[in-house]
Design an enzyme around this catalytic site. Structure first.
Site, mmCIF file in Angstrom:
data_model
loop_
_atom_site.group_PDB
_atom_site.id
_atom_site.type_symbol
_atom_site.label_atom_id
_atom_site.label_comp_id
_atom_site.label_asym_id
_atom_site.label_seq_id
_atom_site.Cartn_x
_atom_site.Cartn_y
_atom_site.Cartn_z
ATOM 1 N N ARG A 179 0.821 -1.227 0.000
ATOM 2 C CA ARG A 179 0.000 0.000 0.000
ATOM 3 C C ARG A 179 0.856 1.279 0.000
ATOM 4 O O ARG A 179 0.521 2.268 0.663
ATOM 5 C CB ARG A 179 -0.957 0.018 1.202
ATOM 6 C CG ARG A 179 -1.883 -1.158 1.276
ATOM 7 C CD ARG A 179 -2.868 -1.234 0.123
ATOM 8 N NE ARG A 179 -3.551 -2.512 0.122
ATOM 9 C CZ ARG A 179 -3.227 -3.525 -0.698
ATOM 10 N NH1 ARG A 179 -2.266 -3.420 -1.593
ATOM 11 N NH2 ARG A 179 -3.876 -4.652 -0.646
ATOM 12 N N SER A 228 -9.998 -0.458 4.480
ATOM 13 C CA SER A 228 -9.202 -0.948 5.615
ATOM 14 C C SER A 228 -8.581 0.234 6.345
ATOM 15 O O SER A 228 -7.867 1.036 5.736
ATOM 16 C CB SER A 228 -8.096 -1.875 5.135
ATOM 17 O OG SER A 228 -8.664 -3.028 4.577
ATOM 18 N N GLU A 298 -3.688 2.908 7.726
ATOM 19 C CA GLU A 298 -3.554 2.756 6.270
ATOM 20 C C GLU A 298 -4.298 3.900 5.580
ATOM 21 O O GLU A 298 -3.844 4.465 4.584
ATOM 22 C CB GLU A 298 -4.130 1.409 5.816
ATOM 23 C CG GLU A 298 -4.035 1.199 4.311
ATOM 24 C CD GLU A 298 -4.403 -0.221 3.892
ATOM 25 O OE1 GLU A 298 -3.962 -1.180 4.562
ATOM 26 O OE2 GLU A 298 -5.145 -0.368 2.901
#
Ligand SMILES: Cc1cc2nc3c(=O)[nH]c(=O)nc-3n(C[C@H](O)[C@H](O)[C@H](O)COP(=O)(O)OP(=O)(O)OC[C@H]3O[C@@H](n4cnc5c(N)ncnc54)[C@H](O)[C@@H]3O)c2cc1C
Length: 307
Positions: A179, A228, A298
């Protein structure tokens, strides 16, 4: 000085453009969470040349923030100083290239790219059907699911730097990790070239349908959420740690930890960004206490808290 006066003074300092400059544009309408304060000025460039000319002439002290479709963004209630750039229609084309390649502007939605690939008989991009962002966000976040990530299908990305200069970055120089890309934060992606393999459109579509079904049963995709919330720490799943710490369904103001998937925060209606961020911090504290693991955000939290 009031925010309105500051924003209109900022507009006076900005280069003239063919696209749209909007002072004090509320960003809540442009993010999945539906929270957050205004952009001091929102700039929607007409096309690449407009964006490039703007960046070349933009005074260097004016901060620039880029937003995609806001599916991974928590904009704080005090809004964002400077110019927020959102790429729209002029950056949304998708075209096929020889050798099972697809070129997409960064405003194209991941799902549209997946569908265009299916139609063209290009296999390997099906996973994009499950990600609700744009290609710009996919490049910045190395977005992925079901075992594939952007790094697995990218040939090259085209960017403009803060001075408006164009660069082509080969995939192996993107510095991709989970990510994340190490491309400088002030680079603005404008285009991506993807590599797929020859495939049967019917089989590709069937795989995409399977991804859609699986998403709907495991994630609160119809809620106001940011996906998320925390990265999965090595050897753990963030949702399991939150669940074990008793976080499932926890609330703060209008914010709630999803009952369906504990690593998703939800705006149940009337939540502020502070409610959502505060609830996330509550989860971090609970998990730290219960299992000793430090969860890392995140979701990108940007902007200022309310004064
Ligand atoms: C229900 C739901 C499910 C999700 N599932 C997944 C999943 O399975 N896998 C996954 O990886 N993610 C998932 N996400 C998170 C999110 O969709 C991805 O991170 C997506 O790639 C973000 O794209 P965006 O256009 O919304 O970017 P934004 O949220 O608007 O921005 C994200 C970051 O990208 C930067 N950015 C955006 N466009 C550009 C550009 N043109 N140039 C430079 N920087 C840019 C922004 O500055 C910001 O730092 C999910 C989110 C939701 C709400």
């Amino acid at each position: 000085m009031s925010a309105a006066v500051a924003a209109s003074r900022l507009v006076d300092r900005l280069p003239s453009v063919r696209g749209r400059l909007t002072p004090e544009q509320p960003l809540s309408a442009l993010t999945w969470f539906r929270v957050g304060g205004p952009a001091e000025v929102l700039f929607v460039p007409a096309d690449e040349a407009d964006l490039s000319t703007f960046l070349q002439a933009l005074p260097s002290d004016i901060p620039v923030t880029v937003a995609g479709v806001g599916s991974n963004l928590l904009v704080r209630d005090g809004g964002i100083d400077g110019v927020v750039i959102r790429l729209g229609k002029g950056f949304a084309t998708i075209s096929q290239e020889p050798g099972n390649k697809l070129r997409a502007g960064v405003a194209a939605l991941d799902a549209m790219v997946a569908k265009a690939a299916a139609k063209a008989g290009v296999a390997g991009l099906e996973f994009y059907r499950g990600i609700p962002g744009s290609i710009g966000g996919a490049l910045r976040m190395n977005a992925g699911c079901y075992g594939r990530e952007t790094k697995d299908v990218l040939v090259e990305a085209v960017v403009l730097d803060r001075q408006g200069n164009r660069h082509v970055i080969p995939a192996q120089e993107m510095g991709f990790s989970y990510r994340h890309t190490s491309v400088p934060p002030d680079f603005i992606f404008i285009e991506a070239l993807f590599q797929g393999a020859a495939g049967d459109p019917i089989e590709i579509t069937a795989r995409m349908d399977e991804i859609t079904r699986s998403r709907e049963s495991t994630q609160p995709i119809r809620e106001r959420t940011g996906g998320s919330t925390f990265r999965n720490p090595d050897g753990f799943k963030a949702w399991q740690l939150i669940d074990a710490a008793g976080g499932r369904g926890a609330r703060r103001g209008g914010a709630q930890v999803s009952e369906l998937h504990c690593n998703f925060l939800i705006n149940k209606g009337g939540a502020t960004a502070a409610d959502l961020e505060g609830l996330g911090e509550d989860m971090r504290a609970r998990v730290r206490e219960q299992s000793g693991v430090e969860l890392q955000w995140e979701i990108k939290r940007i902007g200022k808290e309310s004064p």
